[in-house]
Design an enzyme around this catalytic site. Sequence first.
Site, PDB file in Angstrom:
ATOM      1  N   GLU A   1       0.838  -1.196   0.000  1.00  0.00           N
ATOM      2  CA  GLU A   1       0.000   0.000   0.000  1.00  0.00           C
ATOM      3  C   GLU A   1       0.878   1.253   0.000  1.00  0.00           C
ATOM      4  O   GLU A   1       1.842   1.337   0.759  1.00  0.00           O
ATOM      5  CB  GLU A   1      -0.888   0.000   1.248  1.00  0.00           C
ATOM      6  CG  GLU A   1      -1.734   1.252   1.421  1.00  0.00           C
ATOM      7  CD  GLU A   1      -2.442   1.291   2.768  1.00  0.00           C
ATOM      8  OE1 GLU A   1      -3.359   2.117   2.910  1.00  0.00           O
ATOM      9  OE2 GLU A   1      -2.083   0.495   3.654  1.00  0.00           O
TER      10      GLU A   1
ATOM     11  N   LYS B   1      -9.746   1.942  -3.040  1.00  0.00           N
ATOM     12  CA  LYS B   1     -10.148   1.437  -1.727  1.00  0.00           C
ATOM     13  C   LYS B   1     -11.557   1.894  -1.374  1.00  0.00           C
ATOM     14  O   LYS B   1     -11.877   3.079  -1.448  1.00  0.00           O
ATOM     15  CB  LYS B   1      -9.157   1.918  -0.659  1.00  0.00           C
ATOM     16  CG  LYS B   1      -9.405   1.317   0.719  1.00  0.00           C
ATOM     17  CD  LYS B   1      -8.364   1.791   1.721  1.00  0.00           C
ATOM     18  CE  LYS B   1      -8.602   1.159   3.086  1.00  0.00           C
ATOM     19  NZ  LYS B   1      -7.646   1.663   4.099  1.00  0.00           N
TER      20      LYS B   1
ATOM     21  N   CYS C   1      -5.141  -2.367   3.022  1.00  0.00           N
ATOM     22  CA  CYS C   1      -5.073  -2.141   4.458  1.00  0.00           C
ATOM     23  C   CYS C   1      -6.065  -3.062   5.181  1.00  0.00           C
ATOM     24  O   CYS C   1      -6.134  -4.256   4.903  1.00  0.00           O
ATOM     25  CB  CYS C   1      -5.323  -0.671   4.772  1.00  0.00           C
ATOM     26  SG  CYS C   1      -4.982  -0.191   6.480  1.00  0.00           S
TER      27      CYS C   1
END
Length: 510
Positions: free
Chosen positions: A269, A327, A378
């Site tokens: 990430e 995301k 994440c």
Amino acid sequence: MKLSDLSGRSRLADLLALLAGLLTVVAFAPYSVAPLAVIGPAMLFVSWHHATPRRMAWRGYLYGLGFFGFGVSWITSGLSLFGAHMQALALPLAGVFVLVLALYPGLMGWVASRFGCVPAAARLIVIWPALWTAFEWLRGTLFTGFPWLLLGDSQVASGPGGLAPVLGDYGVSWLVALLAGLLALAATGRRVPPRVAALLAAGVLWFGAGALRQVDWTHPTGAPMRVSVVQGNVPQQVKWVPSEFERTLARYRDLTRAHWDSRLIVWPESAIPALYREVAARYLDPLAAEAASHGSTLMVGLFVRRGQKIYNAVASVGDGAPGFYFKHHLVPFGEYMPFKGLLGWLYRDMNVPMSGLSAGRGGYTVQAAGQTVDVSICYEDAYGDLVIRGLPQASLLVNVSDDAWFDGSLEPAQHMQIARMRALETGRYLLRAANTGISGIVGPKGEVIALADMGRTEVISAEVRPMGGATPYVRIGNGPVVGAVFAILFFGWVFGLAMTRNQQRKMESK
């Protein structure tokens, strides 16, 4: 002193509840003493035995203080990196976070007391396990959710985890809470035969669930392919320093060039701490061409601007058309700031890079290395129902993360364990790239194939198989488990009301 008489010693029972919370954390990574996930809740159930509603709520809260105070102590590490002003506030804010999370088991204790008219055995092995699962689901759903340290995650390598491909993480939590209820029944029962029967039933359930691991819920759909995961190990303190930017780009490029024999290479990430358009022409496009010449595809964590919005993204570049995943589930106080009008004073002292992000919309997969890849960024991988949205079409799972915020804490090991649960639930290989660790390549049974430990600059590689088909959990999701536990609680409440009224009639007839 018998355990059944423990409630008569309030302070000792209170201490038991607090200790139960602390012990339960040891069931999770990095300690991974899986049976403690049964023993800890069982100790809480014992402390509830014959206790008043107020005491049950208090002991539930004490359990939560021990469980979250130890289990998510890593929150202080992340907060202390938000700026010099936040270092002094890190511990108090983390304390508030723990105090709020502890309300869940506290409220669970009070609700558990509402079933006092249900026979004790039924409470322990039917009502309270369902209640435990319901409150885990509520914690993972309300206020954007915090599905961390679910009992099921602790069992990814143990017997009860065999249920994960069938009923998912919450289903495993339900089973573990049921085992805890059986253990508490054996500890508090007054007659030997029921106590022995409870222990035997717990053993059968533990090993019976483990036998499900022998079932192959999914199947290979292609030839083995070599994959690599790059762990750049860039400390959070320097990652966003402008003078370190070119050095970071060079590090990832050099690490990658040694592994062009891999069909798919994954970076963490925000491995590139910049917008896609800022690095595309001079850095990513040449690297993508180099990858394509070797038949490789890169999946790179960075940021993408679309109009006025900025997204935390993964870009797929190299062999094949470029693609992006944005995301969906953002981290509050990290990637976006809720309640700005109320907490503006706090945000002014926080130094959080890229904190004004927007939530992605649309697909959950990208095309990479000739495969449909289900992507999470994440802690999105903590949400099983989010991960399965790209299935069964996807043949691989990829999670990219940056756990450098929590170096030296329990969080990276816990996060890796959660990622393994997603592989087990879905019957897919999973590639996990974390900036400073823990990165890994995980098999479809949740087994670790390759691992890059914390604080190391390295690339791990392995052969994986694209997988097809769908586990029962992929097909049904969390709905059946959540519906079943709330149905049990509803009918248990109705039964308890009926028992109460029946007792009142008997009293009135005397």
